[in-house]
Design a protein around this motif. Structure first.
Motif, PDB file in Angstrom:
ATOM      1  N   UNK A  47      47.757  -3.265  24.570  1.00  0.00           N
ATOM      2  CA  UNK A  47      48.686  -2.165  24.268  1.00  0.00           C
ATOM      3  C   UNK A  47      50.133  -2.618  24.423  1.00  0.00           C
ATOM      4  N   UNK A  48      50.414  -3.366  25.499  1.00  0.00           N
ATOM      5  CA  UNK A  48      51.778  -3.861  25.747  1.00  0.00           C
ATOM      6  C   UNK A  48      52.193  -4.865  24.675  1.00  0.00           C
TER       7      UNK A  48
ATOM      8  N   UNK B  92      55.531  -6.367  20.118  1.00  0.00           N
ATOM      9  CA  UNK B  92      55.587  -6.869  18.738  1.00  0.00           C
ATOM     10  C   UNK B  92      56.308  -5.872  17.834  1.00  0.00           C
ATOM     11  N   UNK B  93      56.047  -4.579  18.036  1.00  0.00           N
ATOM     12  CA  UNK B  93      56.698  -3.556  17.214  1.00  0.00           C
ATOM     13  C   UNK B  93      58.202  -3.522  17.447  1.00  0.00           C
ATOM     14  N   UNK B  94      58.623  -3.909  18.662  1.00  0.00           N
ATOM     15  CA  UNK B  94      60.054  -3.967  18.981  1.00  0.00           C
ATOM     16  C   UNK B  94      60.686  -5.288  18.546  1.00  0.00           C
TER      17      UNK B  94
ATOM     18  N   UNK C  26      58.322 -15.592  22.358  1.00  0.00           N
ATOM     19  CA  UNK C  26      59.459 -14.743  22.034  1.00  0.00           C
ATOM     20  C   UNK C  26      59.735 -14.781  20.535  1.00  0.00           C
ATOM     21  N   UNK C  27      60.218 -13.680  20.012  1.00  0.00           N
ATOM     22  CA  UNK C  27      60.358 -13.491  18.566  1.00  0.00           C
ATOM     23  C   UNK C  27      61.278 -14.519  17.909  1.00  0.00           C
ATOM     24  N   UNK C  28      62.329 -14.929  18.625  1.00  0.00           N
ATOM     25  CA  UNK C  28      63.337 -15.809  18.015  1.00  0.00           C
ATOM     26  C   UNK C  28      63.042 -17.297  18.199  1.00  0.00           C
ATOM     27  N   UNK C  29      61.895 -17.648  18.766  1.00  0.00           N
ATOM     28  CA  UNK C  29      61.589 -19.049  19.017  1.00  0.00           C
ATOM     29  C   UNK C  29      60.881 -19.703  17.833  1.00  0.00           C
TER      30      UNK C  29
ATOM     31  N   UNK D  81      54.777  -8.690  31.517  1.00  0.00           N
ATOM     32  CA  UNK D  81      54.162  -9.396  30.385  1.00  0.00           C
ATOM     33  C   UNK D  81      55.231 -10.150  29.589  1.00  0.00           C
ATOM     34  N   UNK D  82      56.377  -9.512  29.391  1.00  0.00           N
ATOM     35  CA  UNK D  82      57.483 -10.157  28.669  1.00  0.00           C
ATOM     36  C   UNK D  82      57.936 -11.426  29.386  1.00  0.00           C
TER      37      UNK D  82
END
Length: 316
Positions: free
Chosen positions: A125-126, A131-133, A152-155, A95-96
């Motif tokens: 769930x994934x 997201x929590x990470x 992605x979180x940093x984009x 998924x990532x």
């Protein structure tokens, strides 16, 4: 020719050479390779040898084993993503990777489900776990307010997702656009007035009244009326609306490479214009400018009785 054949057969029996060749294939196809790709590249390799080489690379953490709609994929591990995904299972890694491939335009959970072949409950769930990470984030798209895309979180989200400078929390900033319209037109008008007051020849006056989009952009930036950083493309979008309104005209000229405001050896110039004659009353009504005028009829899907533009125009 015989020496080359002997060398090739020797390489095929050497486990290290087989592993290196599989890694080379993975580098050639960064999105991943199937078992069939390896078979096509190494047709004389025994299935047992191929399986041993792949299993060793997997055990050493040099390959990722993924799954898509066409089957299993082998992909080279990225050192940065490896450290981020430490402790994650293969489904979470899959998924990532799908979200990573989507870039800053993001991807809907429905598309993640299609590409991963995982149940929706498992995907949700994934996604929550990632997201929590703080590995991914959910962003609301202006294209569909009730749907979220994941990236992605940093984009930084693409303009097609956020709507760019014209949107704030998914709401179109009509007042802000109107202010920019007025200020851009005011700048071009003042430039035209200066050109007229110069008392030079008509051709010189006309040429002097033009301004580049870079000049207009610089003027708007110096006014400080925008809370967000506006690009040249943003200003050209505003100038285009003025062209459609008949207030501005544009011409394109050749420009030297490296000239400020030029693109591919061309530069856009804009000037404010005054209509030769005032438009008639009919043209000023919504009907006079309506692009679906021919489809409008009483009782139809497009009707004068339900036209919001007509209602606003009459409410003066």
């Amino acid at each position: 020719m015989e020496e080359v054949k002997v060398k090739k057969e020797t390489n095929l029996t050497d486990p290290a050479e087989i592993e290196n060749r599989i890694k080379e294939l993975c580098q050639q196809f960064p999105h991943g390779i199937t078992d069939q790709v390896i078979q096509n590249d190494l047709p004389h390799l025994e299935p047992q040898q191929r399986a041993m080489a792949i299993n060793k690379l997997l055990s050493l953490g040099q390959l990722d084993l993924l799954r898509n709609s066409s089957g299993l994929l082998y992909r080279m591990k990225d050192s940065q993503s490896t450290s981020k995904m430490k402790g994650s299972d293969n489904q979470e890694k899959l998924v990532y990777q799908i979200i990573e491939d989507a870039g800053n335009k993001g991807i809907w959970s429905r598309d993640i489900r299609f590409k991963s072949n995982l149940p929706l409950t498992e995907i949700n769930k994934i996604l929550k776990n990632l997201e929590s990470k703080k590995l991914i984030k959910a962003v609301k798209s202006v294209a569909a307010s009730k749907k979220k895309v994941y990236m992605l979180y940093n984009l930084q989200p693409d303009r097609s997702v956020t709507g760019g400078a014209w949107y704030s929390d998914q709401d179109f900033e009509s007042e802000f656009v109107e202010v920019l319209n007025q200020q851009c037109f005011k700048f071009l008008q003042s430039k035209a007035e200066v050109a007229r007051d110069s008392k030079q020849s008509p051709m010189v006056q006309r040429n002097s009244s033009f301004a580049t989009s870079h000049e207009v952009w610089k003027y708007i930036c110096e006014l400080g009326i925008s809370k967000v950083d506006l690009s040249m493309d943003d200003i050209e979008t505003i100038l285009n609306t003025l062209i459609y309104d008949g207030k501005v005209e544009m011409t394109i000229i050749a420009a030297k490479e490296g000239t400020v405001g030029s693109v591919d050896g061309q530069m856009k110039l804009y000037r404010g214009v005054n209509p030769v004659i005032q438009p008639t009353g009919l043209v000023k009504t919504p009907c006079g400018l309506c692009p679906v005028f021919d489809d409008c009829q009483d009782g139809g899907e497009i009707s004068p009785s339900t036209c919001i533009y007509m209602s606003e125009w009459l409410d003066f």
